[in-house]
Enzyme design. Structure first.
Site, PDB file in Angstrom:
ATOM      1  N   HIS A   1       0.817  -1.213   0.000  1.00 14.06           N
ATOM      2  CA  HIS A   1       0.000   0.000   0.000  1.00 14.06           C
ATOM      3  C   HIS A   1       0.853   1.267   0.000  1.00 14.06           C
ATOM      4  CE1 HIS A   1      -3.492  -2.381   2.090  1.00 14.06           C
ATOM      5  NE2 HIS A   1      -3.313  -2.727   0.817  1.00 14.06           N
ATOM      6  N   PRO A   2       1.875   1.388  -0.846  1.00 11.54           N
ATOM      7  CA  PRO A   2       2.642   2.634  -0.874  1.00 11.54           C
ATOM      8  C   PRO A   2       1.736   3.792  -1.275  1.00 11.54           C
ATOM      9  CG  PRO A   2       3.145   1.307  -2.803  1.00 11.54           C
ATOM     10  CD  PRO A   2       2.320   0.443  -1.896  1.00 11.54           C
TER      11      PRO A   2
END
Length: 373
Positions: free
Chosen positions: A282-283
């Site tokens: 989930h950058p």
């Protein structure tokens, strides 16, 4: 899950493929974008390479970057937009100083809390070639069965401590004990919960290493740098043990596989988390929205100081959402599409949001005999 007819219904399936018949859309695949073309402080198009040929596309109206939380800040930097010091270090000519580009990087971490299962009812019993063949055959025939799900069909959120307004720990339950990538599994029946602290305070960055688009950027997440994040994962371990040791699990819960009963103290938990924690992929937040000097885009998704250039992806979140990023990113894109097209906002929702009236003083609601996290 977002599943249709036994397949993950990605944004490519749901949005892009139905639109590819339109005469005003051209999709170019296997292309590497080099940079945004600038004329002064105005975006004029992009330069890209495909099969060794470098081409340029000129924009009649706007250029919209949707390359994700790694690609979008990297492309801005390759185009000369970013921190002066970062661009000088990479050998890129500065076109527009915007020091927040690539900064504020955030991600979700998680680990697997695994237990043996007393009953032979888990997916660990379906890993032999015969069972996998049957699962695959059923999926090929009617898109149903165990092959039509990712198996994370139970999930939940709880608060880590009193004074946390919104639940900040997220659970996914898996009726199996195995690695996330499926490369290895517990030899026997087991189950696991994936648990992580959703509101990290640690911040990282993405920085171009050179002017070449073929050189991957340097990425530093600074995971667990902040003490509050380490504390959050200690809560993950202790609260998960409390949940799984409730009477409802008595018929199923066997010995703890991971972390293991010997992992108890803060130091032991910290060491386990450092060795076992993984990215939840989930950058986000590396081109954050705002109006201060470190903001990259304004509330209209426009790159600050550059005309006719927008960023629309998960990089523009100011802080990481309290859950998976798929739906929030789609919502950002839907909202941005309305803004770009000049459509007005929808009416505000009047949905009732439940809130424990004593959240400042306690971690959970309910009586000791019947606990609700």
């Amino acid at each position: 899950m977002t599943v249709k007819n036994g397949r993950r219904w990605s944004t490519a399936n749901a949005y892009l493929r139905p639109a590819m018949k339109r005469p005003n859309l051209t999709v170019v695949t296997h292309a590497l974008v080099h940079k945004v073309l600038l004329e002064g402080k105005t975006a004029a198009g992009i330069r890209y390479e495909r099969k060794g040929n470098v081409q340029e596309v000129r924009a009649k109206r706007e250029v919209i970057l949707c390359a994700g939380s790694v690609g979008s800040p990297h492309l801005l930097q390759l185009s000369g937009i970013g921190s002066k010091a970062v661009l000088e270090e990479a050998g890129i000519d500065l076109q527009h100083e915007l020091p927040g580009v690539g900064e504020n990087l955030q991600d979700h971490l998680e680990f697997y809390f695994q237990f043996k299962c007393k009953q032979p009812i888990t997916l660990n019993g379906k890993l032999n070639w015969f069972s996998k063949g049957l699962i695959g055959a059923r999926w090929l025939l009617d898109r149903k069965g165990l092959g039509a799900t990712n198996h994370f069909e139970s999930c939940g959120f709880i608060r880590s401590k009193a004074g946390v307004e919104w639940p900040d720990l997220q659970y996914h339950f898996l009726p199996a004990a195995m690695r996330y990538d499926g490369r290895s599994a517990f030899d026997g029946h087991g189950f696991q919960v994936h648990i992580g602290h959703n509101k990290p305070k640690s911040r990282g960055w993405i920085r171009a290493k050179s002017a070449s688009p073929s050189d991957n950027p340097e990425i530093q997440f600074n995971y667990l740098e902040h003490e509050a994040d380490r504390e959050g994962f200690r809560d993950c371990v202790r609260l998960t043990r409390e949940i799984i040791n409730q009477p409802a699990f008595d018929p199923f819960r066997g010995d703890e596989i991971q972390p293991g009963n010997g992992v108890v103290t803060d130091a032991e938990i910290d060491a386990f988390v450092r060795s076992a924690v993984e990215s939840a992929y989930h950058p986000s937040c590396s081109c954050r929205m705002g109006s201060d000097d470190l903001a990259v885009v304004d509330p209209e998704t426009r790159v600050r100081g550059i005309a006719r250039l927008r960023v629309v992806d998960s990089s523009i979140f100011p802080t990481i959402p309290n859950g998976n990023l798929n739906s929030p990113t789609i919502m950002v894109a839907e909202k941005a599409a309305d803004i770009i097209r000049g459509k007005g906002a929808l009416s505000p929702s009047d949905a009732v949001v439940g809130m424990d009236e004593n959240w400042l003083e306690r971690q959970r609601s309910g009586s000791p005999e019947r606990v609700a996290m």
